[in-house]
Design an enzyme around this catalytic site. Sequence first.
Site, PDB file in Angstrom:
ATOM      1  N   ASP A  59      11.792 -14.842  -7.793  1.00 54.83           N
ATOM      2  CA  ASP A  59      12.960 -15.639  -7.410  1.00 54.83           C
ATOM      3  C   ASP A  59      13.080 -16.905  -8.245  1.00 54.83           C
ATOM      4  O   ASP A  59      14.152 -17.268  -8.699  1.00 54.83           O
ATOM      5  CB  ASP A  59      12.914 -15.986  -5.903  1.00 54.83           C
ATOM      6  CG  ASP A  59      11.584 -16.568  -5.451  1.00 54.83           C
ATOM      7  OD1 ASP A  59      10.658 -16.710  -6.276  1.00 54.83           O
ATOM      8  OD2 ASP A  59      11.457 -16.873  -4.242  1.00 54.83           O
TER       9      ASP A  59
ATOM     10  N   ASP B 141       8.761 -22.434 -10.859  1.00 53.71           N
ATOM     11  CA  ASP B 141       8.699 -23.850 -10.505  1.00 53.71           C
ATOM     12  C   ASP B 141       7.575 -24.470 -11.360  1.00 53.71           C
ATOM     13  O   ASP B 141       7.791 -24.745 -12.535  1.00 53.71           O
ATOM     14  CB  ASP B 141       8.441 -23.938  -9.000  1.00 53.71           C
ATOM     15  CG  ASP B 141       8.530 -25.340  -8.446  1.00 53.71           C
ATOM     16  OD1 ASP B 141       9.506 -26.040  -8.732  1.00 53.71           O
ATOM     17  OD2 ASP B 141       7.612 -25.747  -7.719  1.00 53.71           O
TER      18      ASP B 141
ATOM     19  N   GLY C 138       5.282 -22.784 -12.449  1.00 56.14           N
ATOM     20  CA  GLY C 138       4.970 -21.690 -13.368  1.00 56.14           C
ATOM     21  C   GLY C 138       3.603 -21.073 -13.097  1.00 56.14           C
ATOM     22  O   GLY C 138       3.236 -20.071 -13.704  1.00 56.14           O
TER      23      GLY C 138
ATOM     24  N   ARG D  71       7.347 -12.384  -1.191  1.00 56.23           N
ATOM     25  CA  ARG D  71       8.532 -11.792  -0.630  1.00 56.23           C
ATOM     26  C   ARG D  71       9.804 -12.326  -1.289  1.00 56.23           C
ATOM     27  O   ARG D  71      10.865 -11.763  -1.166  1.00 56.23           O
ATOM     28  CB  ARG D  71       8.582 -12.101   0.875  1.00 56.23           C
ATOM     29  CG  ARG D  71       7.535 -11.300   1.651  1.00 56.23           C
ATOM     30  CD  ARG D  71       7.344 -11.834   3.063  1.00 56.23           C
ATOM     31  NE  ARG D  71       6.492 -13.028   3.009  1.00 56.23           N
ATOM     32  CZ  ARG D  71       6.212 -13.768   4.091  1.00 56.23           C
ATOM     33  NH1 ARG D  71       6.756 -13.462   5.259  1.00 56.23           N
ATOM     34  NH2 ARG D  71       5.413 -14.788   3.999  1.00 56.23           N
ATOM     35  N   GLY D  72       9.644 -13.434  -2.003  1.00 54.77           N
ATOM     36  CA  GLY D  72      10.804 -14.179  -2.498  1.00 54.77           C
ATOM     37  C   GLY D  72      11.785 -13.417  -3.376  1.00 54.77           C
ATOM     38  O   GLY D  72      12.967 -13.717  -3.379  1.00 54.77           O
TER      39      GLY D  72
ATOM     40  N   ARG E 226      15.962 -16.381   4.209  1.00 57.34           N
ATOM     41  CA  ARG E 226      15.913 -15.488   3.053  1.00 57.34           C
ATOM     42  C   ARG E 226      17.175 -14.627   2.970  1.00 57.34           C
ATOM     43  O   ARG E 226      17.552 -14.146   1.909  1.00 57.34           O
ATOM     44  CB  ARG E 226      14.700 -14.551   3.143  1.00 57.34           C
ATOM     45  CG  ARG E 226      13.353 -15.248   3.025  1.00 57.34           C
ATOM     46  CD  ARG E 226      12.243 -14.194   2.952  1.00 57.34           C
ATOM     47  NE  ARG E 226      10.923 -14.762   3.194  1.00 57.34           N
ATOM     48  CZ  ARG E 226      10.143 -15.292   2.258  1.00 57.34           C
ATOM     49  NH1 ARG E 226      10.570 -15.363   1.018  1.00 57.34           N
ATOM     50  NH2 ARG E 226       8.961 -15.759   2.550  1.00 57.34           N
TER      51      ARG E 226
ATOM     52  N   THR F 257       2.419 -19.363 -10.511  1.00 60.60           N
ATOM     53  CA  THR F 257       2.462 -18.000  -9.980  1.00 60.60           C
ATOM     54  C   THR F 257       2.727 -17.000 -11.102  1.00 60.60           C
ATOM     55  O   THR F 257       1.980 -16.034 -11.280  1.00 60.60           O
ATOM     56  CB  THR F 257       3.572 -17.864  -8.914  1.00 60.60           C
ATOM     57  OG1 THR F 257       3.357 -18.839  -7.904  1.00 60.60           O
ATOM     58  CG2 THR F 257       3.585 -16.480  -8.295  1.00 60.60           C
TER      59      THR F 257
ATOM     60  N   LYS G 126      13.167 -23.963 -12.821  1.00 59.79           N
ATOM     61  CA  LYS G 126      13.100 -25.432 -12.705  1.00 59.79           C
ATOM     62  C   LYS G 126      12.137 -25.927 -13.787  1.00 59.79           C
ATOM     63  O   LYS G 126      10.985 -26.255 -13.470  1.00 59.79           O
ATOM     64  CB  LYS G 126      12.514 -25.824 -11.342  1.00 59.79           C
ATOM     65  CG  LYS G 126      13.454 -25.783 -10.167  1.00 59.79           C
ATOM     66  CD  LYS G 126      12.798 -26.535  -9.006  1.00 59.79           C
ATOM     67  CE  LYS G 126      12.841 -25.787  -7.716  1.00 59.79           C
ATOM     68  NZ  LYS G 126      12.117 -26.407  -6.615  1.00 59.79           N
TER      69      LYS G 126
HETATM   70  P1  IMP Z   1       5.350 -21.815  -8.899  1.00 58.47           P
HETATM   71  O1  IMP Z   1       4.066 -21.060  -8.868  1.00 58.47           O
HETATM   72  O2  IMP Z   1       5.148 -23.281  -8.658  1.00 58.47           O
HETATM   73  O3  IMP Z   1       6.172 -21.558 -10.141  1.00 58.47           O
HETATM   74  O4  IMP Z   1       6.168 -21.368  -7.655  1.00 58.47           O
HETATM   75  C1  IMP Z   1       6.643 -20.136  -7.514  1.00 58.47           C
HETATM   76  C2  IMP Z   1       6.887 -19.782  -6.058  1.00 58.47           C
HETATM   77  O5  IMP Z   1       7.040 -20.938  -5.220  1.00 58.47           O
HETATM   78  C3  IMP Z   1       8.180 -19.034  -5.990  1.00 58.47           C
HETATM   79  O6  IMP Z   1       7.944 -17.653  -6.093  1.00 58.47           O
HETATM   80  C4  IMP Z   1       8.700 -19.426  -4.633  1.00 58.47           C
HETATM   81  O7  IMP Z   1       8.216 -18.528  -3.673  1.00 58.47           O
HETATM   82  C5  IMP Z   1       8.130 -20.797  -4.349  1.00 58.47           C
HETATM   83  N1  IMP Z   1       9.126 -21.870  -4.619  1.00 58.47           N
HETATM   84  C6  IMP Z   1       9.159 -22.708  -5.669  1.00 58.47           C
HETATM   85  N2  IMP Z   1      10.204 -23.538  -5.627  1.00 58.47           N
HETATM   86  C7  IMP Z   1      10.865 -23.218  -4.481  1.00 58.47           C
HETATM   87  C8  IMP Z   1      12.071 -23.733  -3.877  1.00 58.47           C
HETATM   88  O8  IMP Z   1      12.766 -24.649  -4.370  1.00 58.47           O
HETATM   89  N3  IMP Z   1      12.450 -23.136  -2.714  1.00 58.47           N
HETATM   90  C9  IMP Z   1      11.740 -22.126  -2.153  1.00 58.47           C
HETATM   91  N4  IMP Z   1      10.622 -21.618  -2.692  1.00 58.47           N
HETATM   92  C10 IMP Z   1      10.191 -22.159  -3.843  1.00 58.47           C
HETATM   93 MG    MG Z   2       7.349 -16.561  -4.375  1.00 60.32          MG
END
Ligand code: IMP
Ligand code: MG
Length: 181
Positions: free
Chosen positions: A101, A104, A106, A44-45, A166, A108, A132
């Site tokens: 959104d 982080d 990476g 949903r982000g 959100r 996802t 990030k």
């Molecule tokens: P990744 O798979 O670790 O890159 O994370 C991606 C998902 O984690 C994003 O689509 C967000 O939904 C969630 N996420 C990562 N960092 C944050 C944050 O600082 N605040 C809120 N949601 C986050």
């Molecule tokens: Mg997300």
Amino acid sequence: MDIEKKVWEVLCSEKEIELRIEELGAAITEAYKDKNLFVVSLLRGSFVFAADLVRRIDLKLKVDFMTSSSYEHAEESSGVVKILKDIEEDLQGYDVLVVDDIADSGLTMRHVMDHLKAKNPESVKCCVLLDKPSRRKVDLVPDYVGFTIPDKFVVGYGLNYGDYYRNVPYVFVVTDQDRTP
Ligand code: IMP
Ligand code: MG
């Protein structure tokens, strides 16, 4: 952490976000002018960001949504990404741009992009509002980035904390300080 009692520090203001999205929209419009753009927004982000971004892309394009498992109520990722809602349409002949959104770890974005590549579109690229890079666990350099930010948990403009906030129209971080009554 009881977020309501903490100080909110604005990281990206409404105006900054608006101006940056205008620039991203112009860059994407130029890059995809001779292509067949299909925007995939990750729920949903990214629903707020994607809604603003597509209105700044001056091209004929399609939009659809995917849902993958995410942090949900935890601040740390489990490292396991699952596709909960997939794209039904045949992506052959389309240039896919995945919008999220934040990148982080990476995990996802890497997983979703690899999943979509297997559907044989013309190309798969990605666009994130926030990046990030210091947190990266997999090989991912987003093609379009709104803002590169430090390793802080950010909330607002689609990003949630415990499924709330959100709708806050800017991106904020929560400081360690308690709000004075
Ligand atoms: P990744 O798979 O670790 O890159 O994370 C991606 C998902 O984690 C994003 O689509 C967000 O939904 C969630 N996420 C990562 N960092 C944050 C944050 O600082 N605040 C809120 N949601 C986050
Ligand atoms: Mg997300």
